[in-house]
Design a protein around this motif. Structure first.
Motif, short mmCIF file in Angstrom:
data_model
loop_
_atom_site.label_atom_id
_atom_site.label_comp_id
_atom_site.label_asym_id
_atom_site.label_seq_id
_atom_site.Cartn_x
_atom_site.Cartn_y
_atom_site.Cartn_z
N GLN A 1 124.61 -1.94 37.40
CA GLN A 1 124.75 -3.16 37.99
C GLN A 1 124.07 -3.20 39.43
O GLN A 1 123.52 -4.23 39.84
N ARG A 2 124.04 -1.95 40.00
CA ARG A 2 123.14 -1.80 41.22
C ARG A 2 121.77 -2.09 41.12
O ARG A 2 121.24 -2.89 41.70
N ASP A 3 121.28 -1.56 39.94
CA ASP A 3 119.72 -1.57 39.70
C ASP A 3 119.50 -3.01 39.19
O ASP A 3 118.40 -3.71 39.55
N ASN A 4 120.31 -3.86 38.40
CA ASN A 4 119.99 -5.08 38.17
C ASN A 4 120.31 -5.96 39.26
O ASN A 4 119.47 -6.90 39.35
N ALA A 5 121.30 -5.65 40.21
CA ALA A 5 121.37 -6.65 41.37
C ALA A 5 119.93 -6.55 42.44
O ALA A 5 119.59 -7.46 42.95
N VAL A 6 119.61 -5.30 42.51
CA VAL A 6 118.51 -5.12 43.31
C VAL A 6 117.38 -5.76 42.69
O VAL A 6 116.25 -6.46 43.47
N ALA A 7 117.09 -5.63 41.46
CA ALA A 7 116.01 -6.21 40.60
C ALA A 7 116.15 -7.70 40.74
O ALA A 7 114.84 -8.37 41.03
N ASP A 8 116.99 -8.19 40.64
CA ASP A 8 117.44 -9.73 40.72
C ASP A 8 117.23 -10.33 42.25
O ASP A 8 116.49 -11.38 42.45
N THR A 9 117.25 -9.46 43.36
CA THR A 9 117.14 -9.88 44.44
C THR A 9 115.50 -9.88 44.74
O THR A 9 115.23 -11.07 45.39
N PHE A 10 114.91 -9.19 44.30
CA PHE A 10 113.21 -9.27 44.45
C PHE A 10 112.64 -10.32 43.54
O PHE A 10 111.76 -11.11 43.99
N ASP A 11 113.34 -10.54 42.48
CA ASP A 11 112.83 -11.77 41.85
C ASP A 11 113.27 -13.14 42.17
O ASP A 11 112.34 -13.86 42.56
N ARG A 12 114.12 -13.19 43.05
CA ARG A 12 114.80 -14.28 43.82
C ARG A 12 113.75 -14.63 44.90
O ARG A 12 113.28 -15.80 45.37
N LEU A 13 113.43 -13.38 45.57
CA LEU A 13 112.60 -13.57 46.78
C LEU A 13 111.09 -14.03 46.41
O LEU A 13 110.63 -14.56 47.17
N TRP A 14 110.88 -13.48 45.24
CA TRP A 14 109.38 -13.75 44.58
C TRP A 14 109.40 -15.29 44.37
O TRP A 14 108.72 -15.99 44.72
N LEU A 15 110.53 -15.92 43.80
CA LEU A 15 110.65 -17.20 43.60
C LEU A 15 110.59 -18.36 44.85
O LEU A 15 110.04 -19.38 44.94
N SER A 16 111.21 -17.50 46.01
CA SER A 16 111.18 -18.41 47.35
C SER A 16 110.56 -17.67 48.25
O SER A 16 110.84 -17.71 49.44
N TRP A 17 109.18 -16.85 48.10
CA TRP A 17 108.56 -16.07 49.02
C TRP A 17 107.95 -16.81 50.15
O TRP A 17 107.91 -16.45 51.26
N ASN A 18 107.52 -18.12 49.89
CA ASN A 18 106.88 -18.99 50.79
C ASN A 18 107.99 -19.33 51.96
O ASN A 18 107.81 -19.43 53.17
N GLN A 19 109.11 -19.68 51.47
CA GLN A 19 110.22 -19.85 52.16
C GLN A 19 110.90 -18.79 53.07
O GLN A 19 111.02 -19.03 54.13
N ALA A 20 110.82 -17.73 52.50
CA ALA A 20 111.08 -16.45 53.23
C ALA A 20 110.09 -15.95 54.37
O ALA A 20 110.52 -15.78 55.30
N LEU A 21 108.71 -16.35 54.19
CA LEU A 21 107.81 -16.13 54.98
C LEU A 21 107.91 -17.22 56.26
O LEU A 21 107.52 -16.68 57.27
N ALA A 22 108.21 -18.41 55.94
CA ALA A 22 108.51 -19.29 56.83
C ALA A 22 109.71 -19.25 57.57
O ALA A 22 109.89 -19.92 58.71
N SER A 23 110.74 -18.45 57.19
CA SER A 23 112.12 -18.25 57.92
C SER A 23 111.76 -17.63 59.21
O SER A 23 110.82 -16.92 59.40
N HIS A 24 112.76 -17.65 60.15
CA HIS A 24 112.78 -17.10 61.38
C HIS A 24 112.62 -15.58 61.47
O HIS A 24 111.89 -15.05 62.29
#
Length: 286
Positions: free
Chosen positions: A143-166
Motif C-alpha cells: 500500500q505504501r508503494d502504491n500510495a507514493v506512486a499515485d501521489t506522483f501520478d496525481r502531481l503529474w496530472l496537476s503539475w502546472n497548478q503545482a508549479l503555480a502554487s505558493h
C-alpha cells in the motif's frame, strides 16, 4: 479561471471514492482552467454535453476509458498517469479486469505524454524516499508503494497548478497526505498507527514475552495519542519521532518554516505529555 457562459459545473457527487477523485479532480481543474464551456467541449469530442457534465461530477456509471481519453486529449492532460489512476479507480468501482481491458484494447494508451516533465522527475528523485518513510508509518509495504506512486501520478496530472502554487513542496505534501490518508484505516475519524507500533525498534529488540507485552501496550497508547493530534502536528511528530528527520529536513519536506515546525512539535509534545502518564517509580529507591 476565465469567465464562461452557461451553467456552472456542479460539485463532485458525495459517493465518489478517493481513487476516482484522484484523476477526476485534476480533470475538473484542467477543464475550469481551459475556458471552454461544456457545449464547446461537447462539440470538440462529439459527446453529449449532459454526459460530459455527469462525468465531471462523478455521476452515473463509472466512465469508459474512451471518453476519458477524449476529454484528456482536448484538455492537454498526459495519458499515462491518467490511465493508471483511472484503472485503479475502476477496480474500486468493482469493474473487472476484462472490463478495463475491453475499454483499452482498441486504443493506444501511451501515444503521447509518456514521459513526465524534467522538473517533475527531478522533484520525485529528491523526495520519493522521504515520502515512502512517511507512508510506511500508516501503510504496509504494498500500500505504501502504491500510495507514493499515485501521489506522483496525481502531481503529474496537476503539475502546472503545482508549479503555480505558493510553494511546490507544500502543494506536493498535501497531495501525498491526501493519498496516504485515503488508504489508511481510521477509527473515530483519526488515522490508526497500530501497524507502525509493531515495527518500532524497541519492540523488535525485546525477547522476553512479559516485557514485550508491557512495551507493546505503552507503544500502542502513545501511537493512539499521536493519532489524535491535529493534522499538522501529527505530520511533524511522525517525521521527527518515527522517521528521524531533523527540524531542517522536516521544514524542507513540508514547505513550512523552521519556526512553525518547532512550534508544532512543542504543542504536540505538550499534548502527548498530558495524556501519557510518566513511568511508575513506585518501589524505587529515593
Amino acid at each position: 479561471a476565465p469567465a464562461r457562459p452557461g451553467r456552472k459545473l456542479g460539485p463532485v457527487a458525495d459517493n465518489v471514492g478517493s481513487a476516482h477523485r484522484a484523476w477526476l479532480d485534476p480533470m475538473r481543474t484542467s477543464y475550469l482552467a481551459s475556458g471552454l464551456t461544456l457545449n464547446e467541449l461537447s462539440i470538440r469530442v462529439r459527446f453529449a454535453k449532459s454526459k460530459i457534465s455527469e462525468l465531471l461530477r462523478g455521476v452515473g456509471l463509472y466512465p469508459r476509458w474512451e471518453i476519458v481519453l477524449l476529454l484528456a486529449t482536448e484538455l492537454g492532460m498526459p495519458n499515462w498517469p491518467l490511465y493508471r489512476l483511472w484503472s485503479q479507480a475502476a477496480l474500486e468501482a468493482h469493474k473487472s479486469s476484462e472490463w478495463i481491458n475491453g475499454c483499452t484494447d482498441r486504443i493506444t494508451v501511451t501515444a503521447t505524454h509518456t514521459t513526465p516533465p524534467l522538473d517533475h522527475g527531478a522533484f520525485r528523485e529528491l523526495v520519493e524516499n522521504d515520502y515512502s518513510l512517511y507512508a510506511q508509518v500508516f501503510l504496509d509495504d504494498n500500500q505504501r508503494d502504491n500510495a507514493v506512486a499515485d501521489t506522483f501520478d496525481r502531481l503529474w496530472l496537476s503539475w502546472n497548478q503545482a508549479l503555480a502554487s505558493h510553494d511546490l513542496r507544500r502543494y506536493a505534501w498535501n497531495v501525498l497526505r491526501t493519498t496516504v490518508m485515503a488508504r489508511t484505516p481510521h477509527r473515530d475519524g483519526r488515522p490508526e498507527l497500530g501497524h507502525a507500533a509493531f515495527d518500532t525498534v524497541t519492540l523488535q529488540n525485546l525477547t522476553d514475552p512479559a516485557h514485550y507485552a508491557q512495551q507493546l501496550t505503552e507503544t500502542l497508547e502513545l501511537f493512539t495519542a499521536i493519532s489524535r493530534l491535529p493534522d499538522r502536528q501529527l505530520d511533524v511528530i511522525v517525521l521527527r519521532r518515527l522517521c528521524g528527520f531533523t527540524h531542517e529536513a522536516a521544514s524542507a519536506l513540508l514547505g513550512t518554516s523552521l519556526a512553525t515546525i518547532r512550534s508544532d512539535e512543542r504543542h504536540a509534545t505538550r499534548f502527548l505529555d498530558s495524556v501519557i502518564p510518566p513511568p511508575s517509580t513506585e518501589g524505587t529507591a529515593p
